[in-house]
Structure formats: C-alpha cells, structure tokens
Design a protein around this motif. Structure first.
Motif, mmCIF file in Angstrom:
data_model
loop_
_atom_site.group_PDB
_atom_site.id
_atom_site.type_symbol
_atom_site.label_atom_id
_atom_site.label_comp_id
_atom_site.label_asym_id
_atom_site.label_seq_id
_atom_site.Cartn_x
_atom_site.Cartn_y
_atom_site.Cartn_z
ATOM 1 N N ASN A 165 0.869 -1.171 0.000
ATOM 2 C CA ASN A 165 0.000 0.000 0.000
ATOM 3 C C ASN A 165 0.910 1.227 0.000
ATOM 4 O OD1 ASN A 165 -1.666 2.140 0.564
ATOM 5 N ND2 ASN A 165 -2.675 1.201 2.311
ATOM 6 N N PRO A 166 0.886 2.048 -1.049
ATOM 7 C CA PRO A 166 1.777 3.212 -1.081
ATOM 8 C C PRO A 166 1.481 4.239 0.008
ATOM 9 C CG PRO A 166 0.209 3.281 -2.887
ATOM 10 C CD PRO A 166 0.069 1.936 -2.268
ATOM 11 N N ASN A 167 0.292 4.150 0.609
ATOM 12 C CA ASN A 167 -0.049 4.996 1.760
ATOM 13 C C ASN A 167 -0.243 4.138 3.010
ATOM 14 O OD1 ASN A 167 -0.013 7.367 0.264
ATOM 15 N ND2 ASN A 167 -2.193 7.315 -0.190
ATOM 16 N N GLY A 168 0.504 3.052 3.083
ATOM 17 C CA GLY A 168 0.323 2.101 4.179
ATOM 18 C C GLY A 168 1.183 2.338 5.396
ATOM 19 N N ASP A 169 1.889 3.481 5.429
ATOM 20 C CA ASP A 169 2.827 3.729 6.521
ATOM 21 C C ASP A 169 2.265 4.619 7.624
ATOM 22 O OD1 ASP A 169 2.778 5.726 4.574
ATOM 23 O OD2 ASP A 169 4.739 6.490 5.152
ATOM 24 N N TYR A 170 0.983 4.975 7.532
ATOM 25 C CA TYR A 170 0.375 5.751 8.609
ATOM 26 C C TYR A 170 -1.139 5.535 8.616
ATOM 27 C CZ TYR A 170 -1.251 9.381 5.278
ATOM 28 O OH TYR A 170 -1.878 10.066 4.271
ATOM 29 N N VAL A 171 -1.770 5.942 9.702
ATOM 30 C CA VAL A 171 -3.215 5.814 9.874
ATOM 31 C C VAL A 171 -3.747 7.177 10.298
ATOM 32 C CG1 VAL A 171 -5.066 4.728 11.216
ATOM 33 C CG2 VAL A 171 -3.057 3.388 10.550
ATOM 34 N N ASP A 172 -4.799 7.660 9.627
ATOM 35 C CA ASP A 172 -5.307 8.986 9.979
ATOM 36 C C ASP A 172 -6.690 9.198 9.361
ATOM 37 O OD1 ASP A 172 -5.286 11.459 11.162
ATOM 38 O OD2 ASP A 172 -3.757 12.338 9.874
ATOM 39 N N GLY A 173 -7.393 10.173 9.918
ATOM 40 C CA GLY A 173 -8.700 10.555 9.392
ATOM 41 C C GLY A 173 -9.853 10.055 10.244
ATOM 42 N N PRO A 174 -11.048 10.533 9.964
ATOM 43 C CA PRO A 174 -12.219 10.071 10.707
ATOM 44 C C PRO A 174 -12.577 8.635 10.357
ATOM 45 C CG PRO A 174 -12.893 11.481 8.888
ATOM 46 C CD PRO A 174 -11.392 11.539 8.931
ATOM 47 N N VAL A 175 -13.077 7.898 11.337
ATOM 48 C CA VAL A 175 -13.539 6.528 11.113
ATOM 49 C C VAL A 175 -14.962 6.579 10.556
ATOM 50 C CG1 VAL A 175 -14.126 4.337 12.227
ATOM 51 C CG2 VAL A 175 -12.058 5.593 12.913
ATOM 52 N N LEU A 176 -15.212 5.795 9.521
ATOM 53 C CA LEU A 176 -16.510 5.819 8.849
ATOM 54 C C LEU A 176 -17.641 5.404 9.771
ATOM 55 C CD1 LEU A 176 -17.434 4.881 5.294
ATOM 56 C CD2 LEU A 176 -18.522 3.532 7.071
ATOM 57 N N ASP A 177 -18.698 6.198 9.771
ATOM 58 C CA ASP A 177 -19.957 5.855 10.439
ATOM 59 C C ASP A 177 -20.738 4.984 9.461
ATOM 60 O OD1 ASP A 177 -22.585 5.783 11.339
ATOM 61 O OD2 ASP A 177 -22.639 7.894 11.922
ATOM 62 N N THR A 178 -21.122 3.788 9.869
ATOM 63 C CA THR A 178 -21.751 2.845 8.936
ATOM 64 C C THR A 178 -23.091 3.339 8.392
ATOM 65 O OG1 THR A 178 -22.628 1.616 10.839
ATOM 66 C CG2 THR A 178 -20.595 0.798 9.835
#
Length: 248
Positions: A22-35
């Motif tokens: 994953n070319p953006n697999g080195d960090y985690v960020d942003g809001p978690v999706l509301d189902t």
C-alpha cells in the motif's frame, strides 16, 4: 474485494488474495466511517487512511464479520516478501489516469474530499490531484483551466474556465497525515458555505460521516476537528494490530 469475498462466502468458494504494498500504508489517519454513511466509496468502519495492505484488510473484513449475514470467506493471503509498513513503494502502473504518480497518490487522501465541493482538484489537466483552484482570481496566483479529456475527465468541474489556486507539484511527498489544512483554507475563502459545499451528500459519503461538514460550516479549527475523531481512531489503531501481517 469485499464483494468478491461475499460471493465466495455465499458459494463456498475459497479465495486467494495475492497481497501487494500500500503506497499509503505507513500511517493511519482521518475520521472513522460511520456505517450510516456506507457506500461504494466507503464500506467499512475504518479511517480514510487505514494503513493496511489489501491482504490485511481482507483479514479484517473476515475477522470482524463485516460480510452480510455473518458469513466468513475461506480466505488465504499470500504474503509479500521483504516488506514492512515503512517500506517506500512506487506503483509501477498508475492506478488511475487521475493518479499519475507517487505525489498525487500521497496527496489524494487530503484532496479527495474536495470532490464534494466547488473546488477543482485539477481533473482535466496534466496534473490532477496536484493542484486545487476555483474560478476566482482572489483564490491564488496559480492558474489552470480544466479541459475535457476523453476517458480521463470527460466533463471536469469548471471545464474551460480559468481556476486560480495552489500548485502542489512541489509538495512534500513524504507527508504522513491526512492534512485538513487545504480543506479549511479553501472553505474560509467563501462567505457562503453552500457555495463551497457544492455536493453535500457526496461529501458526507467521502468523509464517512456528516459531522465533518458541520464542523467546517462552524469554522472549527483543525485541532478541534482532529480531537473529535478520538476515541474511534485510537480504537481502530488497536483493532488494526490484530490483522497486521508486516511489522511497522
């Protein structure tokens, strides 16, 4: 992949996932999706930047029971060799005509939400997702004009109009955050929020919630917006560790 897993589970067919970086697999960020805001652009309760390979995501989908009717897929993930989540990776083939290189892929999480607004992300140019602008000379010194490019951007936003804004082609490609700065900066250029939020329903699907739109309308600072993502983001990070196949 989710739909393939669902079909395999329903028909008792084993699924083999050949994992990839994953070319953006080195960090985690942003809001978690509301189902409540599930759609094809966001199906699972994960953040915008989830920091997983497709194999790890498949394991999470299976392990957390996210397939319909509680089904489980007979899943096998073929792991990558010599990979960690900090391994730089340049995709050998552009995943989309509008994501042409590593910089656009790196900027994409921070710019994709503009697709729900009246701000152009330079679709219809030679540098999509590497510039932002609006048909108003007061929006910036950099100018571009989106054109119709068949098969790439047939009818781009603000087609044949000169947009003024920001050239991001010299941006730092090693950023490790979902950057709200651009979104807040351009929202603040509008006195009429409805003029900025051109496609509010689509924006909510991209964000995975309707709270971010409300926060932007209220002119909340980035720090307050980020604080509201907790504790769901921390809970996701803990959940993610259960499914990692590679070191961080």
């Amino acid at each position: 992949m989710h739909y393939i897993m669902q079909a395999c589970a329903e028909n008792n067919i084993p699924l083999i996932v050949l994992d990839r970086p994953n070319p953006n697999g080195d960090y985690v960020d942003g809001p978690v999706l509301d189902t409540a805001f599930r759609s094809f652009v966001g199906m699972h309760p994960i953040p915008i930047v989830h920091g997983l390979t497709v194999g790890e995501l498949a394991l999470m989908i299976n392990g957390e029971g996210w397939l319909d009717n509680g089904l489980k897929c007979k899943l096998m993930v073929v792991k990558l060799k010599n990979y960690t989540h900090q391994t730089p990776y340049v995709l050998p083939i552009a995943p989309s005509p509008n994501l042409s290189d590593s910089l656009s892929i790196r900027l994409y999480p921070s710019l994709c939400l503009f697709e729900g607004t009246s701000i152009s992300v330079a679709r219809g140019t030679k540098f999509p997702f590497k510039a932002i602008g609006y048909p108003n000379e007061g929006f910036g010194s950099f100018a571009f004009a989106p054109l119709s490019i068949p098969g790439v951007a047939d009818k781009p936003l603000h087609m044949n109009k000169i947009c003024y804004g920001t050239d991001l082609r010299s941006a730092n490609s090693s950023i490790k955050s979902f950057d709200l700065h651009y979104l807040i900066e351009y929202r603040n250029k509008f006195t009429d929020f409805k003029q900025f939020m051109l496609f509010p329903d689509f924006f909510n699907l991209l964000a995975g919630n309707n709270i971010l739109q409300q926060q932007l309308e209220q002119n909340l600072p980035e720090e307050a917006i980020r604080k509201s993502w907790e504790p769901k983001l921390s809970a996701y990070k803990a959940l993610r560790k259960k499914y990692l196949l590679y070191s961080e």
